[in-house]
Motif scaffolding. Structure first.
Motif, PDB file in Angstrom:
ATOM      1  N   MET A 186     -18.724  -9.698 -40.521  1.00 53.80           N
ATOM      2  CA  MET A 186     -19.848 -10.580 -40.407  1.00 53.80           C
ATOM      3  C   MET A 186     -20.798 -10.301 -41.574  1.00 53.80           C
ATOM      4  O   MET A 186     -21.154  -9.173 -41.827  1.00 53.80           O
ATOM      5  N   MET A 187     -21.238 -11.324 -42.247  1.00 47.09           N
ATOM      6  CA  MET A 187     -22.081 -11.105 -43.405  1.00 47.09           C
ATOM      7  C   MET A 187     -23.500 -11.603 -43.135  1.00 47.09           C
ATOM      8  O   MET A 187     -23.728 -12.790 -42.936  1.00 47.09           O
ATOM      9  N   GLY A 188     -24.455 -10.665 -43.109  1.00 48.23           N
ATOM     10  CA  GLY A 188     -25.853 -11.019 -43.002  1.00 48.23           C
ATOM     11  C   GLY A 188     -26.311 -11.521 -41.649  1.00 48.23           C
ATOM     12  O   GLY A 188     -27.466 -11.856 -41.474  1.00 48.23           O
ATOM     13  N   GLY A 189     -25.460 -11.616 -40.676  1.00 47.72           N
ATOM     14  CA  GLY A 189     -25.858 -12.118 -39.357  1.00 47.72           C
ATOM     15  C   GLY A 189     -26.061 -10.972 -38.374  1.00 47.72           C
ATOM     16  O   GLY A 189     -25.727  -9.818 -38.650  1.00 47.72           O
ATOM     17  N   LEU A 190     -26.658 -11.279 -37.241  1.00 44.90           N
ATOM     18  CA  LEU A 190     -26.862 -10.274 -36.201  1.00 44.90           C
ATOM     19  C   LEU A 190     -25.672 -10.281 -35.264  1.00 44.90           C
ATOM     20  O   LEU A 190     -25.197 -11.340 -34.863  1.00 44.90           O
ATOM     21  N   ASP A 191     -25.196  -9.097 -34.913  1.00 44.93           N
ATOM     22  CA  ASP A 191     -24.124  -9.054 -33.923  1.00 44.93           C
ATOM     23  C   ASP A 191     -24.739  -9.067 -32.519  1.00 44.93           C
ATOM     24  O   ASP A 191     -25.954  -9.039 -32.345  1.00 44.93           O
ATOM     25  N   ASN A 192     -23.916  -9.144 -31.521  1.00 48.29           N
ATOM     26  CA  ASN A 192     -24.385  -9.291 -30.136  1.00 48.29           C
ATOM     27  C   ASN A 192     -25.244  -8.118 -29.672  1.00 48.29           C
ATOM     28  O   ASN A 192     -26.220  -8.325 -28.952  1.00 48.29           O
ATOM     29  N   VAL A 193     -24.923  -6.905 -30.078  1.00 51.73           N
ATOM     30  CA  VAL A 193     -25.695  -5.732 -29.663  1.00 51.73           C
ATOM     31  C   VAL A 193     -27.113  -5.819 -30.218  1.00 51.73           C
ATOM     32  O   VAL A 193     -28.086  -5.559 -29.513  1.00 51.73           O
ATOM     33  N   GLU A 194     -27.256  -6.206 -31.467  1.00 53.28           N
ATOM     34  CA  GLU A 194     -28.584  -6.336 -32.072  1.00 53.28           C
ATOM     35  C   GLU A 194     -29.390  -7.439 -31.394  1.00 53.28           C
ATOM     36  O   GLU A 194     -30.584  -7.294 -31.145  1.00 53.28           O
ATOM     37  N   LYS A 195     -28.744  -8.562 -31.045  1.00 54.00           N
ATOM     38  CA  LYS A 195     -29.427  -9.645 -30.346  1.00 54.00           C
ATOM     39  C   LYS A 195     -29.919  -9.182 -28.976  1.00 54.00           C
ATOM     40  O   LYS A 195     -31.037  -9.500 -28.562  1.00 54.00           O
ATOM     41  N   ILE A 196     -29.096  -8.443 -28.268  1.00 55.79           N
ATOM     42  CA  ILE A 196     -29.473  -7.945 -26.943  1.00 55.79           C
ATOM     43  C   ILE A 196     -30.635  -6.967 -27.052  1.00 55.79           C
ATOM     44  O   ILE A 196     -31.587  -7.021 -26.268  1.00 55.79           O
ATOM     45  N   MET A 197     -30.595  -6.081 -28.048  1.00 51.66           N
ATOM     46  CA  MET A 197     -31.676  -5.107 -28.218  1.00 51.66           C
ATOM     47  C   MET A 197     -32.990  -5.798 -28.595  1.00 51.66           C
ATOM     48  O   MET A 197     -34.056  -5.426 -28.088  1.00 51.66           O
ATOM     49  N   ILE A 198     -32.943  -6.800 -29.439  1.00 57.70           N
ATOM     50  CA  ILE A 198     -34.149  -7.534 -29.806  1.00 57.70           C
ATOM     51  C   ILE A 198     -34.703  -8.274 -28.586  1.00 57.70           C
ATOM     52  O   ILE A 198     -35.903  -8.271 -28.328  1.00 57.70           O
ATOM     53  N   GLY A 199     -33.827  -8.893 -27.818  1.00 56.75           N
ATOM     54  CA  GLY A 199     -34.249  -9.589 -26.598  1.00 56.75           C
ATOM     55  C   GLY A 199     -34.893  -8.637 -25.604  1.00 56.75           C
ATOM     56  O   GLY A 199     -35.922  -8.953 -24.995  1.00 56.75           O
ATOM     57  N   ALA A 200     -34.302  -7.452 -25.428  1.00 59.06           N
ATOM     58  CA  ALA A 200     -34.871  -6.460 -24.512  1.00 59.06           C
ATOM     59  C   ALA A 200     -36.236  -5.986 -24.997  1.00 59.06           C
ATOM     60  O   ALA A 200     -37.160  -5.801 -24.195  1.00 59.06           O
ATOM     61  N   LEU A 201     -36.391  -5.813 -26.293  1.00 56.01           N
ATOM     62  CA  LEU A 201     -37.681  -5.396 -26.849  1.00 56.01           C
ATOM     63  C   LEU A 201     -38.746  -6.467 -26.617  1.00 56.01           C
ATOM     64  O   LEU A 201     -39.879  -6.162 -26.231  1.00 56.01           O
ATOM     65  N   VAL A 202     -38.390  -7.725 -26.809  1.00 58.69           N
ATOM     66  CA  VAL A 202     -39.333  -8.824 -26.584  1.00 58.69           C
ATOM     67  C   VAL A 202     -39.759  -8.866 -25.109  1.00 58.69           C
ATOM     68  O   VAL A 202     -40.944  -9.007 -24.794  1.00 58.69           O
ATOM     69  N   VAL A 203     -38.816  -8.728 -24.188  1.00 52.77           N
ATOM     70  CA  VAL A 203     -39.125  -8.734 -22.760  1.00 52.77           C
ATOM     71  C   VAL A 203     -40.017  -7.549 -22.420  1.00 52.77           C
ATOM     72  O   VAL A 203     -40.991  -7.681 -21.667  1.00 52.77           O
ATOM     73  N   PHE A 204     -39.734  -6.389 -22.974  1.00 50.68           N
ATOM     74  CA  PHE A 204     -40.534  -5.193 -22.701  1.00 50.68           C
ATOM     75  C   PHE A 204     -41.975  -5.374 -23.183  1.00 50.68           C
ATOM     76  O   PHE A 204     -42.927  -5.104 -22.457  1.00 50.68           O
ATOM     77  N   VAL A 205     -42.153  -5.844 -24.400  1.00 45.64           N
ATOM     78  CA  VAL A 205     -43.492  -6.034 -24.960  1.00 45.64           C
ATOM     79  C   VAL A 205     -44.254  -7.084 -24.145  1.00 45.64           C
ATOM     80  O   VAL A 205     -45.436  -6.896 -23.823  1.00 45.64           O
ATOM     81  N   ALA A 206     -43.607  -8.159 -23.778  1.00 40.59           N
ATOM     82  CA  ALA A 206     -44.258  -9.206 -22.989  1.00 40.59           C
ATOM     83  C   ALA A 206     -44.686  -8.677 -21.623  1.00 40.59           C
ATOM     84  O   ALA A 206     -45.790  -8.967 -21.155  1.00 40.59           O
ATOM     85  N   SER A 207     -43.849  -7.876 -20.987  1.00 38.19           N
ATOM     86  CA  SER A 207     -44.209  -7.339 -19.666  1.00 38.19           C
ATOM     87  C   SER A 207     -45.357  -6.335 -19.775  1.00 38.19           C
ATOM     88  O   SER A 207     -46.237  -6.295 -18.918  1.00 38.19           O
ATOM     89  N   MET A 208     -45.395  -5.546 -20.844  1.00 34.80           N
ATOM     90  CA  MET A 208     -46.512  -4.607 -21.020  1.00 34.80           C
ATOM     91  C   MET A 208     -47.823  -5.351 -21.264  1.00 34.80           C
ATOM     92  O   MET A 208     -48.868  -4.979 -20.735  1.00 34.80           O
ATOM     93  N   LEU A 209     -47.777  -6.430 -22.018  1.00 36.15           N
ATOM     94  CA  LEU A 209     -48.982  -7.237 -22.248  1.00 36.15           C
ATOM     95  C   LEU A 209     -49.456  -7.878 -20.946  1.00 36.15           C
ATOM     96  O   LEU A 209     -50.656  -7.931 -20.668  1.00 36.15           O
ATOM     97  N   LEU A 210     -48.530  -8.352 -20.130  1.00 37.25           N
ATOM     98  CA  LEU A 210     -48.884  -8.945 -18.851  1.00 37.25           C
ATOM     99  C   LEU A 210     -49.529  -7.917 -17.931  1.00 37.25           C
ATOM    100  O   LEU A 210     -50.566  -8.176 -17.319  1.00 37.25           O
ATOM    101  N   LEU A 211     -48.930  -6.734 -17.844  1.00 35.35           N
ATOM    102  CA  LEU A 211     -49.495  -5.689 -16.979  1.00 35.35           C
ATOM    103  C   LEU A 211     -50.863  -5.235 -17.470  1.00 35.35           C
ATOM    104  O   LEU A 211     -51.762  -4.990 -16.675  1.00 35.35           O
ATOM    105  N   ALA A 212     -51.045  -5.137 -18.769  1.00 38.43           N
ATOM    106  CA  ALA A 212     -52.353  -4.760 -19.309  1.00 38.43           C
ATOM    107  C   ALA A 212     -53.380  -5.838 -18.988  1.00 38.43           C
ATOM    108  O   ALA A 212     -54.521  -5.540 -18.632  1.00 38.43           O
ATOM    109  N   GLY A 213     -52.992  -7.093 -19.086  1.00 39.72           N
ATOM    110  CA  GLY A 213     -53.883  -8.195 -18.747  1.00 39.72           C
ATOM    111  C   GLY A 213     -54.279  -8.164 -17.285  1.00 39.72           C
ATOM    112  O   GLY A 213     -55.437  -8.401 -16.936  1.00 39.72           O
ATOM    113  N   LEU A 214     -53.353  -7.844 -16.399  1.00 43.77           N
ATOM    114  CA  LEU A 214     -53.671  -7.747 -14.975  1.00 43.77           C
ATOM    115  C   LEU A 214     -54.617  -6.587 -14.710  1.00 43.77           C
ATOM    116  O   LEU A 214     -55.503  -6.685 -13.866  1.00 43.77           O
TER     117      LEU A 214
END
Length: 74
Positions: A1-29
């Protein structure tokens, strides 16, 4: 694969986005909860008997606002 993200990298980025969003929500509450407790009364009443006089005291967040005597009905 040239220059693209593989499935593991996509999953890790998605998990990071979900984690950051949930921390922002909890801080807001947390900010909302502390604002609500500070701006909304939490009234209560307690009675105190001194000798033959009964007092009823109004409280707000644990602080006594005022007291007055009451007559007991039998």
């Amino acid at each position: 694969m040239m220059g693209g993200l593989d499935n593991v990298e996509k999953i890790m980025i998605g998990a990071l986005v979900v984690f950051v969003a949930s921390m922002l929500l909890l801080a807001g509450l947390g900010i909302y909860a502390s604002w609500y407790a500070g701006t909304h009364p939490d009234y209560g009443m307690e009675t105190v008997k001194t000798g033959d006089v009964t007092w009823v005291c109004l409280t707000d967040h644990g602080k006594t606002i005022g007291c007055d005597t009451v007559e007991e009905y039998k």
